[in-house]
Design a protein around this motif. Structure first.
Motif, PDB file in Angstrom:
ATOM      1  N   GLU A  96       9.039  -3.595  -1.208  1.00 30.34           N
ATOM      2  CA  GLU A  96       7.800  -4.242  -0.776  1.00 30.34           C
ATOM      3  C   GLU A  96       8.122  -5.487   0.054  1.00 30.34           C
ATOM      4  O   GLU A  96       7.531  -5.712   1.101  1.00 30.34           O
ATOM      5  N   ALA A  97       9.118  -6.254  -0.422  1.00 30.64           N
ATOM      6  CA  ALA A  97       9.503  -7.477   0.283  1.00 30.64           C
ATOM      7  C   ALA A  97      10.098  -7.125   1.648  1.00 30.64           C
ATOM      8  O   ALA A  97       9.802  -7.775   2.662  1.00 30.64           O
ATOM      9  N   LEU A  98      10.908  -6.058   1.680  1.00 34.05           N
ATOM     10  CA  LEU A  98      11.549  -5.650   2.932  1.00 34.05           C
ATOM     11  C   LEU A  98      10.499  -5.232   3.965  1.00 34.05           C
ATOM     12  O   LEU A  98      10.560  -5.616   5.135  1.00 34.05           O
ATOM     13  N   MET A  99       9.527  -4.455   3.529  1.00 36.68           N
ATOM     14  CA  MET A  99       8.505  -3.987   4.469  1.00 36.68           C
ATOM     15  C   MET A  99       7.643  -5.149   4.947  1.00 36.68           C
ATOM     16  O   MET A  99       7.303  -5.232   6.121  1.00 36.68           O
ATOM     17  N   ASP A 100       7.337  -6.055   4.039  1.00 30.49           N
ATOM     18  CA  ASP A 100       6.568  -7.230   4.402  1.00 30.49           C
ATOM     19  C   ASP A 100       7.327  -8.044   5.463  1.00 30.49           C
ATOM     20  O   ASP A 100       6.768  -8.436   6.496  1.00 30.49           O
ATOM     21  N   ASP A 101       8.634  -8.256   5.231  1.00 30.04           N
ATOM     22  CA  ASP A 101       9.468  -8.998   6.189  1.00 30.04           C
ATOM     23  C   ASP A 101       9.499  -8.272   7.540  1.00 30.04           C
ATOM     24  O   ASP A 101       9.392  -8.902   8.589  1.00 30.04           O
ATOM     25  N   TYR A 102       9.666  -6.957   7.471  1.00 30.91           N
ATOM     26  CA  TYR A 102       9.747  -6.169   8.714  1.00 30.91           C
ATOM     27  C   TYR A 102       8.467  -6.358   9.535  1.00 30.91           C
ATOM     28  O   TYR A 102       8.512  -6.617  10.733  1.00 30.91           O
ATOM     29  N   PHE A 103       7.324  -6.256   8.879  1.00 29.74           N
ATOM     30  CA  PHE A 103       6.049  -6.404   9.601  1.00 29.74           C
ATOM     31  C   PHE A 103       5.893  -7.810  10.179  1.00 29.74           C
ATOM     32  O   PHE A 103       5.357  -7.988  11.262  1.00 29.74           O
ATOM     33  N   ARG A 104       6.366  -8.797   9.436  1.00 32.94           N
ATOM     34  CA  ARG A 104       6.166 -10.171   9.912  1.00 32.94           C
ATOM     35  C   ARG A 104       7.160 -10.563  10.986  1.00 32.94           C
ATOM     36  O   ARG A 104       6.827 -11.299  11.899  1.00 32.94           O
ATOM     37  N   ILE A 115       0.439   7.497   7.294  1.00 28.61           N
ATOM     38  CA  ILE A 115       0.111   8.873   6.919  1.00 28.61           C
ATOM     39  C   ILE A 115      -0.513   8.887   5.528  1.00 28.61           C
ATOM     40  O   ILE A 115       0.022   8.266   4.603  1.00 28.61           O
ATOM     41  N   MET A 116      -1.638   9.571   5.413  1.00 27.20           N
ATOM     42  CA  MET A 116      -2.272   9.739   4.095  1.00 27.20           C
ATOM     43  C   MET A 116      -2.611  11.206   3.909  1.00 27.20           C
ATOM     44  O   MET A 116      -2.938  11.896   4.876  1.00 27.20           O
ATOM     45  N   ASP A 117      -2.535  11.659   2.682  1.00 29.41           N
ATOM     46  CA  ASP A 117      -3.059  12.982   2.342  1.00 29.41           C
ATOM     47  C   ASP A 117      -4.581  12.854   2.395  1.00 29.41           C
ATOM     48  O   ASP A 117      -5.152  11.994   1.698  1.00 29.41           O
ATOM     49  N   ILE A 118      -5.218  13.651   3.225  1.00 31.39           N
ATOM     50  CA  ILE A 118      -6.669  13.517   3.433  1.00 31.39           C
ATOM     51  C   ILE A 118      -7.459  13.655   2.117  1.00 31.39           C
ATOM     52  O   ILE A 118      -8.565  13.148   1.998  1.00 31.39           O
ATOM     53  N   ARG A 119      -6.825  14.277   1.125  1.00 30.71           N
ATOM     54  CA  ARG A 119      -7.512  14.432  -0.167  1.00 30.71           C
ATOM     55  C   ARG A 119      -7.378  13.187  -1.042  1.00 30.71           C
ATOM     56  O   ARG A 119      -8.067  13.059  -2.054  1.00 30.71           O
ATOM     57  N   HIS A 120      -6.464  12.263  -0.637  1.00 28.39           N
ATOM     58  CA  HIS A 120      -6.258  11.025  -1.424  1.00 28.39           C
ATOM     59  C   HIS A 120      -6.099   9.831  -0.491  1.00 28.39           C
ATOM     60  O   HIS A 120      -5.029   9.220  -0.436  1.00 28.39           O
ATOM     61  N   PRO A 121      -7.111   9.483   0.278  1.00 30.92           N
ATOM     62  CA  PRO A 121      -6.926   8.411   1.260  1.00 30.92           C
ATOM     63  C   PRO A 121      -7.001   7.013   0.644  1.00 30.92           C
ATOM     64  O   PRO A 121      -7.555   6.841  -0.447  1.00 30.92           O
ATOM     65  N   LEU A 122      -6.430   6.044   1.360  1.00 33.82           N
ATOM     66  CA  LEU A 122      -6.588   4.618   1.043  1.00 33.82           C
ATOM     67  C   LEU A 122      -6.268   4.261  -0.409  1.00 33.82           C
ATOM     68  O   LEU A 122      -7.089   3.686  -1.115  1.00 33.82           O
ATOM     69  N   LYS A 123      -5.043   4.595  -0.809  1.00 33.06           N
ATOM     70  CA  LYS A 123      -4.566   4.189  -2.143  1.00 33.06           C
ATOM     71  C   LYS A 123      -4.145   2.714  -2.079  1.00 33.06           C
ATOM     72  O   LYS A 123      -3.980   2.152  -0.991  1.00 33.06           O
ATOM     73  N   ASP A 124      -3.905   2.138  -3.259  1.00 26.76           N
ATOM     74  CA  ASP A 124      -3.612   0.694  -3.351  1.00 26.76           C
ATOM     75  C   ASP A 124      -2.603   0.192  -2.322  1.00 26.76           C
ATOM     76  O   ASP A 124      -2.871  -0.754  -1.599  1.00 26.76           O
ATOM     77  N   PHE A 125      -1.421   0.834  -2.290  1.00 25.47           N
ATOM     78  CA  PHE A 125      -0.371   0.290  -1.434  1.00 25.47           C
ATOM     79  C   PHE A 125      -0.656   0.540   0.045  1.00 25.47           C
ATOM     80  O   PHE A 125      -0.216  -0.230   0.902  1.00 25.47           O
ATOM     81  N   ASP A 126      -1.432   1.574   0.357  1.00 27.33           N
ATOM     82  CA  ASP A 126      -1.868   1.783   1.743  1.00 27.33           C
ATOM     83  C   ASP A 126      -2.656   0.552   2.201  1.00 27.33           C
ATOM     84  O   ASP A 126      -2.482   0.060   3.317  1.00 27.33           O
ATOM     85  N   ILE A 127      -3.498   0.081   1.332  1.00 27.38           N
ATOM     86  CA  ILE A 127      -4.367  -1.051   1.690  1.00 27.38           C
ATOM     87  C   ILE A 127      -3.549  -2.339   1.823  1.00 27.38           C
ATOM     88  O   ILE A 127      -3.743  -3.107   2.772  1.00 27.38           O
ATOM     89  N   ILE A 128      -2.583  -2.509   0.921  1.00 27.12           N
ATOM     90  CA  ILE A 128      -1.707  -3.693   1.005  1.00 27.12           C
ATOM     91  C   ILE A 128      -0.963  -3.687   2.344  1.00 27.12           C
ATOM     92  O   ILE A 128      -0.928  -4.687   3.070  1.00 27.12           O
ATOM     93  N   MET A 129      -0.398  -2.530   2.697  1.00 27.95           N
ATOM     94  CA  MET A 129       0.354  -2.411   3.953  1.00 27.95           C
ATOM     95  C   MET A 129      -0.544  -2.698   5.147  1.00 27.95           C
ATOM     96  O   MET A 129      -0.146  -3.344   6.102  1.00 27.95           O
ATOM     97  N   MET A 130      -1.757  -2.179   5.075  1.00 30.00           N
ATOM     98  CA  MET A 130      -2.712  -2.379   6.168  1.00 30.00           C
ATOM     99  C   MET A 130      -3.001  -3.859   6.339  1.00 30.00           C
ATOM    100  O   MET A 130      -3.065  -4.373   7.451  1.00 30.00           O
ATOM    101  N   GLU A 131      -3.143  -4.546   5.211  1.00 29.27           N
ATOM    102  CA  GLU A 131      -3.426  -5.976   5.278  1.00 29.27           C
ATOM    103  C   GLU A 131      -2.252  -6.758   5.852  1.00 29.27           C
ATOM    104  O   GLU A 131      -2.448  -7.674   6.649  1.00 29.27           O
ATOM    105  N   TRP A 132      -1.033  -6.387   5.478  1.00 32.66           N
ATOM    106  CA  TRP A 132       0.146  -7.032   6.076  1.00 32.66           C
ATOM    107  C   TRP A 132       0.147  -6.817   7.584  1.00 32.66           C
ATOM    108  O   TRP A 132       0.423  -7.734   8.349  1.00 32.66           O
TER     109      TRP A 132
END
Ligand code: GDP
Length: 200
Positions: A96-104, A115-132
């Motif tokens: 999580e820290a690595l991805m956050d650093d990479y984005f920043r 990428i999301m499975d259309i049957r399970h969109p917008l899970k917790d970590f998808d939203i965190i990543m989107m916010e970063w």
């Protein structure tokens, strides 16, 4: 330059576990992120029409940033899939820290395919990543993958719901229906990708 020709030139470059191991921060980088089993590797392979990304793997082997070169200045990055139930919390925190650093920190990062499975969109970590990503002003395009598993009307309904949920992030976050298996939505995805690579 033709996007399909560019993508067909894909070559595996390196695997990194630290930001310092990535290529010099120059040119254009587009990254693929997603929960494990969302079909991230399949989407990458469909984009490039090559079997470069690893579609059958164990959690341990995928905890790496895989870098693919298209030409001297353009790269595709396959980020580790997230959401594995079995990953120990310490490893999870590291990634999580690595991805956050990479984005920043990564200046050459031009866009993110999430990428999301259309049957399970917008899970917790998808939203965190989107916010970063939004905090770093990096555009995110969501591929609602495996649309072939739903009817057209079910897929459309999911897209509507996702569009509603991402409206607060507009115009940085967009979404479309996709199927890596049936290649549905590929030309729309290419239209998003081209400007990220500086192609008209
Ligand atoms: P990753 O873990 O996110 O890289 O996912 P993979 O690309 O390895 O795919 C996980 C599973 O989903 C595999 O069994 C794929 O065959 C399947 N899959 C991926 N994309 C699609 C798709 O568009 N439609 C369907 N029906 N299955 C897919």
């Amino acid at each position: 330059m033709n996007i399909e020709t560019l993508l067909s030139q894909i070559k595996f470059d390196l695997s990194a576990v630290k930001l310092e191991q990535l290529p010099f921060d120059d040119g254009y980088e587009v990254v693929f992120v997603g929960r494990s089993n969302s079909g991230k590797s399949s989407c990458l392979n469909t984009f490039t029409r090559k079997g470069m990304a690893n579609t059958s793997k164990t959690p341990g082997r995928t905890q790496q940033i895989n870098v693919f070169s298209l030409d001297e200045t353009r790269r595709l990055i396959d980020m580790p899939g997230y959401g594995y139930a079995k990953v120990p919390p310490r490893i999870k925190k590291h990634w999580e820290a690595l991805m956050d650093d990479y984005f920043r920190e990564r200046r050459c990062l031009r866009g993110i395919f999430m990428i999301m499975d259309i049957r399970h969109p917008l899970k917790d970590f998808d939203i965190i990543m989107m916010e970063w990503a939004v905090a770093s002003q990096i555009p995110v395009h969501i591929l609602l993958n495996k649309a072939d598993k739903l009817t057209f009307s079910e897929s459309s309904k999911t897209l509507l719901g996702v569009n509603k949920a991402i409206a607060p992030y507009a115009p940085h976050v967009t979404a479309q229906i996709f199927s890596a298996e049936k290649k549905t939505g590929l030309s729309v995805a290419y239209k998003v990708l081209k400007p990220w690579f500086g192609i008209n």
